[in-house]
Scaffold this motif. Sequence first.
Motif, PDB file in Angstrom:
ATOM      1  N   TRP A  14      13.125   7.600 -15.842  1.00 21.96           N
ATOM      2  CA  TRP A  14      12.685   8.537 -14.810  1.00 21.96           C
ATOM      3  C   TRP A  14      11.507   7.946 -14.037  1.00 21.96           C
ATOM      4  O   TRP A  14      11.527   7.856 -12.807  1.00 21.96           O
ATOM      5  CB  TRP A  14      12.295   9.837 -15.481  1.00 21.96           C
ATOM      6  CG  TRP A  14      11.886  10.988 -14.608  1.00 21.96           C
ATOM      7  CD1 TRP A  14      11.341  10.936 -13.360  1.00 21.96           C
ATOM      8  CD2 TRP A  14      12.000  12.360 -14.945  1.00 21.96           C
ATOM      9  NE1 TRP A  14      11.083  12.212 -12.908  1.00 21.96           N
ATOM     10  CE2 TRP A  14      11.489  13.098 -13.855  1.00 21.96           C
ATOM     11  CE3 TRP A  14      12.459  13.048 -16.063  1.00 21.96           C
ATOM     12  CZ2 TRP A  14      11.439  14.492 -13.870  1.00 21.96           C
ATOM     13  CZ3 TRP A  14      12.399  14.432 -16.059  1.00 21.96           C
ATOM     14  CH2 TRP A  14      11.911  15.137 -14.967  1.00 21.96           C
ATOM     15  N   CYS A  17      12.313   4.963 -11.830  1.00 21.09           N
ATOM     16  CA  CYS A  17      13.375   5.200 -10.845  1.00 21.09           C
ATOM     17  C   CYS A  17      14.636   4.386 -11.145  1.00 21.09           C
ATOM     18  O   CYS A  17      15.254   3.821 -10.242  1.00 21.09           O
ATOM     19  CB  CYS A  17      12.877   4.913  -9.429  1.00 21.09           C
ATOM     20  SG  CYS A  17      11.494   5.930  -8.903  1.00 21.09           S
ATOM     21  N   LEU A  19      18.109   4.484 -11.637  1.00 19.04           N
ATOM     22  CA  LEU A  19      19.262   5.356 -11.431  1.00 19.04           C
ATOM     23  C   LEU A  19      20.413   4.994 -12.363  1.00 19.04           C
ATOM     24  O   LEU A  19      21.096   5.887 -12.874  1.00 19.04           O
ATOM     25  CB  LEU A  19      19.716   5.304  -9.972  1.00 19.04           C
ATOM     26  CG  LEU A  19      20.840   6.262  -9.594  1.00 19.04           C
ATOM     27  CD1 LEU A  19      20.413   7.718  -9.789  1.00 19.04           C
ATOM     28  CD2 LEU A  19      21.276   6.026  -8.155  1.00 19.04           C
ATOM     29  N   TRP A  52      18.833  12.770  -8.035  1.00 20.43           N
ATOM     30  CA  TRP A  52      18.009  11.682  -8.580  1.00 20.43           C
ATOM     31  C   TRP A  52      17.950  10.523  -7.600  1.00 20.43           C
ATOM     32  O   TRP A  52      16.884   9.932  -7.388  1.00 20.43           O
ATOM     33  CB  TRP A  52      18.551  11.196  -9.923  1.00 20.43           C
ATOM     34  CG  TRP A  52      18.255  12.105 -11.062  1.00 20.43           C
ATOM     35  CD1 TRP A  52      19.147  12.833 -11.793  1.00 20.43           C
ATOM     36  CD2 TRP A  52      16.965  12.406 -11.606  1.00 20.43           C
ATOM     37  NE1 TRP A  52      18.490  13.564 -12.748  1.00 20.43           N
ATOM     38  CE2 TRP A  52      17.151  13.323 -12.661  1.00 20.43           C
ATOM     39  CE3 TRP A  52      15.674  11.998 -11.299  1.00 20.43           C
ATOM     40  CZ2 TRP A  52      16.097  13.821 -13.416  1.00 20.43           C
ATOM     41  CZ3 TRP A  52      14.623  12.508 -12.049  1.00 20.43           C
ATOM     42  CH2 TRP A  52      14.841  13.400 -13.088  1.00 20.43           C
ATOM     43  N   GLU A  53      19.083  10.190  -7.000  1.00 18.36           N
ATOM     44  CA  GLU A  53      19.111   9.071  -6.044  1.00 18.36           C
ATOM     45  C   GLU A  53      18.174   9.332  -4.872  1.00 18.36           C
ATOM     46  O   GLU A  53      17.380   8.466  -4.488  1.00 18.36           O
ATOM     47  CB  GLU A  53      20.546   8.847  -5.550  1.00 18.36           C
ATOM     48  CG  GLU A  53      20.706   7.639  -4.662  1.00 18.36           C
ATOM     49  CD  GLU A  53      22.157   7.361  -4.343  1.00 18.36           C
ATOM     50  OE1 GLU A  53      22.447   6.182  -4.042  1.00 18.36           O
ATOM     51  OE2 GLU A  53      22.997   8.271  -4.377  1.00 18.36           O
ATOM     52  N   PHE A  56      14.466   9.268  -6.207  1.00 16.64           N
ATOM     53  CA  PHE A  56      14.032   7.911  -6.503  1.00 16.64           C
ATOM     54  C   PHE A  56      13.807   7.125  -5.213  1.00 16.64           C
ATOM     55  O   PHE A  56      12.837   6.376  -5.089  1.00 16.64           O
ATOM     56  CB  PHE A  56      15.052   7.187  -7.376  1.00 16.64           C
ATOM     57  CG  PHE A  56      15.087   7.655  -8.817  1.00 16.64           C
ATOM     58  CD1 PHE A  56      14.123   8.509  -9.338  1.00 16.64           C
ATOM     59  CD2 PHE A  56      16.095   7.232  -9.664  1.00 16.64           C
ATOM     60  CE1 PHE A  56      14.153   8.923 -10.657  1.00 16.64           C
ATOM     61  CE2 PHE A  56      16.132   7.633 -10.988  1.00 16.64           C
ATOM     62  CZ  PHE A  56      15.170   8.482 -11.490  1.00 16.64           C
ATOM     63  N   GLN A  60      10.242   5.444  -4.134  1.00 12.56           N
ATOM     64  CA  GLN A  60      10.141   4.004  -3.900  1.00 12.56           C
ATOM     65  C   GLN A  60       9.736   3.685  -2.465  1.00 12.56           C
ATOM     66  O   GLN A  60       8.879   2.837  -2.239  1.00 12.56           O
ATOM     67  CB  GLN A  60      11.476   3.332  -4.242  1.00 12.56           C
ATOM     68  CG  GLN A  60      11.756   3.347  -5.729  1.00 12.56           C
ATOM     69  CD  GLN A  60      13.165   2.909  -6.066  1.00 12.56           C
ATOM     70  OE1 GLN A  60      14.117   3.192  -5.353  1.00 12.56           O
ATOM     71  NE2 GLN A  60      13.294   2.225  -7.195  1.00 12.56           N
ATOM     72  N   TRP A  66       5.734   8.634 -10.222  1.00 10.82           N
ATOM     73  CA  TRP A  66       6.016   9.873 -10.921  1.00 10.82           C
ATOM     74  C   TRP A  66       4.882  10.192 -11.869  1.00 10.82           C
ATOM     75  O   TRP A  66       4.384   9.316 -12.560  1.00 10.82           O
ATOM     76  CB  TRP A  66       7.308   9.750 -11.730  1.00 10.82           C
ATOM     77  CG  TRP A  66       8.542   9.766 -10.892  1.00 10.82           C
ATOM     78  CD1 TRP A  66       9.282   8.689 -10.524  1.00 10.82           C
ATOM     79  CD2 TRP A  66       9.180  10.906 -10.318  1.00 10.82           C
ATOM     80  NE1 TRP A  66      10.341   9.080  -9.758  1.00 10.82           N
ATOM     81  CE2 TRP A  66      10.306  10.443  -9.621  1.00 10.82           C
ATOM     82  CE3 TRP A  66       8.903  12.275 -10.334  1.00 10.82           C
ATOM     83  CZ2 TRP A  66      11.156  11.312  -8.937  1.00 10.82           C
ATOM     84  CZ3 TRP A  66       9.764  13.124  -9.653  1.00 10.82           C
ATOM     85  CH2 TRP A  66      10.872  12.641  -8.967  1.00 10.82           C
TER      86      TRP A  66
END
Length: 132
Positions: A14, A17, A19, A52-53, A56, A60, A66
């Motif tokens: 997590w 990042c 994925l 999530w994608e 993240f 980034q 996070w």
Amino acid sequence: MDFQNWLEQYKTAWTTCDLDKMKEYIAKDYQAREIRRGELMDFGYEESINGWEQGFQFVQESDGVWELKQLNHYSLHPNQEMVVLMATIRLNDKRVPTANLFFETFEEKEGAWQLVRSYIEAGLPSDNIDEY
């Protein structure tokens, strides 16, 4: 692998990042419920991965980090664990105004731990993290 070690890997995926790892860690039959500003949304694996994608990518591209805090851990059954996490993002060393509170249920299936259910309170004041 025991749950505590696996959970550390999950939290690392997590916060870094990752994925590909998150895709492995979330069960294909995953079910989630999110409450945001009083509105309820139910979703499954595909929607979760898309979320999530996007999250993240935002972290980034913004050079964010996070901030993840584990609030509690409960053993539900011999092969089920629940972990309560609060998460927010830091940009330029300042928290974004909102955080999410996650009640994550993990289950061991065929020798591997996976996230099977989530209940998420989204859009909470990020300052609430300091209260825990």
